[in-house]
Write an enzyme that holds these catalytic residues in place. Structure first.
Site, PDB file in Angstrom:
ATOM      1  N   GLU A  63       0.830  -1.212   0.000  1.00  0.00           N
ATOM      2  CA  GLU A  63       0.000   0.000   0.000  1.00  0.00           C
ATOM      3  C   GLU A  63       0.859   1.256   0.000  1.00  0.00           C
ATOM      4  OE1 GLU A  63      -2.759  -3.003   2.412  1.00  0.00           O
ATOM      5  OE2 GLU A  63      -1.903  -1.300   3.511  1.00  0.00           O
ATOM      6  N   ASP A  93      -4.525  -5.698  10.715  1.00  0.00           N
ATOM      7  CA  ASP A  93      -5.528  -5.081  11.585  1.00  0.00           C
ATOM      8  C   ASP A  93      -5.154  -5.243  13.051  1.00  0.00           C
ATOM      9  OD1 ASP A  93      -6.926  -4.566   9.239  1.00  0.00           O
ATOM     10  OD2 ASP A  93      -8.003  -6.459   9.354  1.00  0.00           O
TER      11      ASP A  93
END
Length: 476
Positions: A307, A460
């Site tokens: 990302e 996460d």
């Protein structure tokens, strides 16, 4: 899809719930972590030994990781939610009658062949990725095969359908407006390090995600989520799901992104907002997220190496000519990109931006970058995020030094765009700190699980743990 194992998987929400709030007076670590973490499996391992580098590093982490003085008591999490079906990628593709061929990345999947080629492309790199599957009927056919597959597991990751609602923890409140008649399913194809398929051999354990998810793609619950914040009064807001917009038309993406910015701006002043990014392929959408006020509207970012590189490529940042990472992402290059994001889009005396923190994670190390004067306890936060990466992947309560290895670079430069410092890694002092023009960097290696039980939700869990141990200054 009759495949759920009941409440045993109710501990996991992948930065998730479309309109979900956690209610608990003191918010212990277990509560915040339960939003992102699967339940730990198996007996607790023996305490780390003092001799190995892994043992010394784990012991040093334990001494460094202390809770912040001011802790989050209420956390609002939205707006991307689904039911994750987790299974072996190779075995599913074999069950679909597919054979290993040449890998090729497809930005959108239109067929089973696209799925096979894209899965092979990323399995060969050992890299995580996520794609939208455009054909509804074909996706549902594949999902049906997956749901009946032996060993398939379900993790929660709302718009909240009946199965997701049933599996939620009692401490999670779901506003009635977020309920819908059907669940959104994401298929998560895992593979192990060294796993082979034909001539292909995975260098690392990882996962490939795909879905035909229109509710989350349109971010249908965003306005409901934001409107609920005034009554709920959270200390922290966590957002995800912007990557799901890639399944929408360009016109809808542009329109919805402006509405997203407006909604984030409506969040009461003084409440920090963390945005978790995810795998994307649309450079125009990513550039819009960076430049059209999304970044300045949030306080904190979480992202991985894929990302980060895609972000700098899309926004013409440092090292944007790099097509892909060559093995372990270079620390100096990563540091340069993080510095650029905070310098160009973060808070400063001349810029009205809320962005002051970025939590970067890759397989073998993590970096927390913060604008000075806004965050405390980041040394503990980066260490805690790295520690949970090892325990989550190995499904253990604490670090089992016999099951992890230290793979971070033994020495590195802190920058390549300016005269950086040369750092030599010391397991006895695992968190390294450096500063650059009002921005602080905290680096720590990861103890990588040798034979991971889980690859899903690690990012996460890392971001959640880092946030749990972070403290924002009161004047924020």
């Amino acid at each position: 899809m009759a495949l759920w194992r009941g409440s045993a998987y109710a501990g996991f929400l992948a930065l998730a719930v479309g309109c979900v709030f956690l209610l608990e007076p003191e918010l212990p670590g277990s509560a915040l972590r339960s939003l992102w973490s699967s339940l730990c499996l198996g007996p607790a391992p023996a305490p780390p030994g003092p001799v190995s580098p892994e043992g010394r590093l784990a012991a040093a982490w334990d001494a460094l990781i202390v809770r912040p003085v001011r802790r989050w008591r209420r956390v609002a999490v939205g707006v991307n939610a689904c039911v994750d079906v987790v299974l072996s990628g190779v075995k599913l593709l074999q069950a679909l009658g597919l054979s290993p061929g040449n890998g090729k990345d497809h930005s959108v999947l239109h067929s089973r062949n696209d799925l096979e080629e894209t899965f092979i492309h990323f399995m060969g790199k050992g890299a995580a990725a996520e794609r939208f599957f455009s054909d509804k009927e074909t996706f549902h056919d594949i999902a049906q095969v997956a749901s009946e597959f032996p060993g398939a597991q379900v993790l929660l990751c709302g718009p909240v359908g009946p199965k997701l609602h049933e599996l939620l923890d009692d401490n999670v409140f779901v506003p009635p407006e977020s309920l819908q008649e059907v669940d959104e399913f994401h298929l998560i194809l895992e593979y192990q390090a060294g796993e082979e398929w034909g001539q292909l051999k995975a260098p690392h354990a990882n996962r490939f995600i795909f879905s035909h998810d229109l509710s989350n793609g349109a971010m249908n619950m965003l306005e409901v989520f934001v409107s609920s914040l005034e009554e709920f009064q959270p200390d922290l807001v966590v957002l995800s799901g912007l990557h799901m917009m890639e399944g929408q038309s360009k016109e809808l993406q542009r329109k919805r992104l402006l509405e997203v910015v407006t909604s984030i701006s409506d969040i009461p002043t003084g409440i920090p907002v963390h945005l978790e990014l995810a795998s994307m392929t649309n450079r125009e959408l990513m550039s819009s997220i960076v430049h059209q006020q999304v970044f300045p509207a949030v306080t904190s970012l979480g992202l991985n190496e894929q990302e980060l590189l895609f972000l700098t490529q899309s926004a013409s940042g440092p090292h944007s000519s790099l097509s892909s990472w060559n093995g372990v992402p270079d620390v100096g290059m990563v540091s340069d990109i993080l510095f650029w994001i905070l310098k160009e889009h973060g808070r400063s005396k001349s810029r009205a931006s809320d962005l002051t923190r970025i939590h970067f994670h890759t397989l073998v190390y993590h970096i927390l970058a913060t604008v000075d004067g806004h965050w405390a306890n980041q040394l503990a936060a980066v260490a805690a995020g790295a520690r949970v990466a090892g325990t989550q992947a190995c499904a253990t309560e604490t670090i089992d030094t016999s099951r992890v290895s230290l793979r971070a670079p033994q020495e590195f430069m802190t920058s390549h765009s300016e005269a950086g410092s040369r750092i030599v890694l010391n397991p006895n002092k695992p968190v390294v700190e450096w500063h650059r023009e009002g921005i602080s960097f905290h680096f720590t290696p990861v103890l990588v699980c040798k034979d991971p039980i889980r690859t899903v939700g690690l990012g996460d869990a890392i971001s959640a743990e880092g946030l749990f141990y972070s403290e924002v200054h009161p004047h924020y």
